[in-house]
Design an enzyme around this catalytic site. Sequence first.
Site, short mmCIF file in Angstrom:
data_model
loop_
_atom_site.label_atom_id
_atom_site.label_comp_id
_atom_site.label_asym_id
_atom_site.label_seq_id
_atom_site.Cartn_x
_atom_site.Cartn_y
_atom_site.Cartn_z
N GLU A 226 12.35 -9.52 30.88
CA GLU A 226 11.56 -9.60 32.13
C GLU A 226 11.57 -8.20 32.72
O GLU A 226 12.54 -7.80 33.36
CB GLU A 226 12.20 -10.61 33.09
CG GLU A 226 12.26 -12.04 32.57
CD GLU A 226 10.90 -12.71 32.50
OE1 GLU A 226 9.96 -12.24 33.16
OE2 GLU A 226 10.78 -13.71 31.77
N CYS A 260 9.53 -6.53 41.54
CA CYS A 260 8.87 -6.23 40.26
C CYS A 260 7.37 -6.53 40.30
O CYS A 260 6.60 -5.88 39.62
CB CYS A 260 9.53 -7.00 39.14
SG CYS A 260 9.56 -8.78 39.45
P1 NAD Z 1 18.42 -1.80 35.15
O1 NAD Z 1 17.70 -1.68 33.91
O2 NAD Z 1 19.14 -0.61 35.69
O3 NAD Z 1 19.55 -2.98 35.15
C1 NAD Z 1 19.31 -4.31 34.77
C2 NAD Z 1 20.60 -4.92 34.20
O4 NAD Z 1 21.02 -4.12 33.12
C3 NAD Z 1 21.79 -4.95 35.17
O5 NAD Z 1 22.55 -6.11 34.92
C4 NAD Z 1 22.58 -3.73 34.81
O6 NAD Z 1 23.94 -3.87 35.11
C5 NAD Z 1 22.37 -3.67 33.32
N1 NAD Z 1 22.51 -2.34 32.78
C6 NAD Z 1 22.27 -1.15 33.39
N2 NAD Z 1 22.51 -0.13 32.54
C7 NAD Z 1 22.89 -0.68 31.38
C8 NAD Z 1 23.26 -0.16 30.11
N3 NAD Z 1 23.28 1.14 29.88
N4 NAD Z 1 23.58 -1.02 29.14
C9 NAD Z 1 23.56 -2.35 29.36
N5 NAD Z 1 23.22 -2.92 30.53
C10 NAD Z 1 22.89 -2.09 31.52
O7 NAD Z 1 17.29 -2.29 36.01
P2 NAD Z 1 17.28 -2.23 37.49
O8 NAD Z 1 17.15 -0.84 38.00
O9 NAD Z 1 18.48 -3.01 37.89
O10 NAD Z 1 15.91 -3.02 37.80
C11 NAD Z 1 14.68 -2.34 38.03
C12 NAD Z 1 13.61 -2.71 37.03
O11 NAD Z 1 13.64 -4.09 36.77
C13 NAD Z 1 12.20 -2.41 37.50
O12 NAD Z 1 11.47 -1.85 36.45
C14 NAD Z 1 11.65 -3.77 37.85
O13 NAD Z 1 10.25 -3.86 37.77
C15 NAD Z 1 12.33 -4.62 36.84
N6 NAD Z 1 12.41 -5.98 37.31
C16 NAD Z 1 11.70 -6.93 36.66
C17 NAD Z 1 11.74 -8.24 37.12
C18 NAD Z 1 10.98 -9.34 36.44
O14 NAD Z 1 11.24 -10.49 36.78
N7 NAD Z 1 10.08 -9.07 35.53
C19 NAD Z 1 12.49 -8.55 38.25
C20 NAD Z 1 13.19 -7.55 38.88
C21 NAD Z 1 13.16 -6.27 38.40
#
Ligand code: NAD
Length: 475
Positions: A226, A260
Amino acid sequence: MEKTPNSSPVGENNSYDPTLYEIITAQREFFATGKTRDISFRRQLLINLRSLIRDNEGLILEALRADLGKSYREGYMTEIGMVEQEINHTLRYLKVWNSPKTVPTPYYLWPSSSIKYRHPLGVCMIFSPWNYPFLLTIQPLISSIAAGNCTILKLSEHSKHTTRLLCDLIDKYFDREYIAAYVDSFEAVKAIRREQLGLIFYTGGSTVARIIMKAAAAQLTPVVLELGGKSPCIIDKTANLRLAARRIVSGKLINAGQTCVAPDYIYIDSSVKDEFVGYVREYHDRFCQAVPTENKFYPKIINKMHFERLKNYLNDGTILMGGEVNEDACKISLTLMEKIRRDSKLASEEIFGPILPIFEFNDINIVINTLRKRPKPLALYLFTKSRECRRLVLENLDFGCGCINDTVMQLSNPHLPFGGVGDSGMGRYHGKAGFDTFSSETSLLRSSALDLNPLRYPPYDDRYLYLKILFRHFI
Ligand code: NAD
């Protein structure tokens, strides 16, 4: 439901965090007992989850305020309320979704019947992001419980208050054998590389999505992504401009644009731009009442890194409205910008904050051609009264979800599956779509001992006219 002590041993092949190893092993063993296949057990877990929410509503709202500065009303509307709705919807339909479905059987297979039924996937891991740290953890958890899985919640480090609270509450209300919360991202990725799980359900950015997908590939664990992206709003000259301004401003103000599916940028017919901008100012003033950056109910940017990233975007074009920043409170007001530099980050990256660039057009076909060359967005919003414009957009553009004459509200209908396409993700959830995603479908032909189709059996030779007639005209 009584909690039982977690007694699983730590194994020898323990090359990642022993605690996580213990959780996965315990959940596998619990899943193997078959208890989660019992619908009443799943219903009870959902009821427990609802109690967790109702008993701790105040604490959850406080944690959301501490992480993102959300007012109680916004926190309830966009996180807790949505989750309660999803639990009630799931409790209502679970039996129907889970019941075996009979499908037609072709006559050459008679006398037999065909059925499909659903199976849980096993131990699933849910990665949730920081922007809706409660909603985007609990909503997929509801689907996972409903489908009969054991679940590990991998929470975000950035939303630390909500994450800490959720870790405590999950531990208090559920046994780790079927639901556990975990935070360390790197250990989680190591575990994914070594353990085959039922499903990894990831919500977040595309950079980390690639890491998760690569790790999951080592064990052929299925993945749902997602993701986000730049979600456009298109406003043509027939649109109700007041309505467009009201709904775009409100959609962008939610969580200060850290959503998002928030409108990322606007394409507007140049003949109505000035009038539209006037309405945007009007609704901005009406909705914000004071300068947003000084308003204690206006959400803040999650951390300094994202605040600086967004602040730099303010140099990528001309500010039409807003542009105020409050460094101490990490707040940026809703900012409308035009004359965006083509090579700027504002033009190419997902904004994920309260900045809204506006571009003009004279021909909708040019907009469509431009958008077709860009990555497929998670959401698209179209404001028009023209049937032809609607047809052109819907027939020519792919996007995960969207609205005609509204923004963001598509998420509030549990009957509408939610998810991206292409760069914005893969897989769907919400309501039945979530139940389907977290379960697998078994197809079964229940055959009779009667043999009415002799053609299927050897010996075979070179004569196949009967078969040809059968395949061409009857199957
Ligand atoms: P992120 O990618 O930083 O983190 C998401 C998850 O991944 C968290 O649980 C985090 O702890 C984990 N994570 C972070 N770094 C990691 C790594 N190196 N290895 C493994 N896991 C890791 O994302 P974010 O900044 O938390 O979210 C922002 C993005 O998410 C935006 O692009 C937004 O559009 C998208 N988003 C999408 C939806 C949807 O429903 N489609 C909803 C919310 C956010």
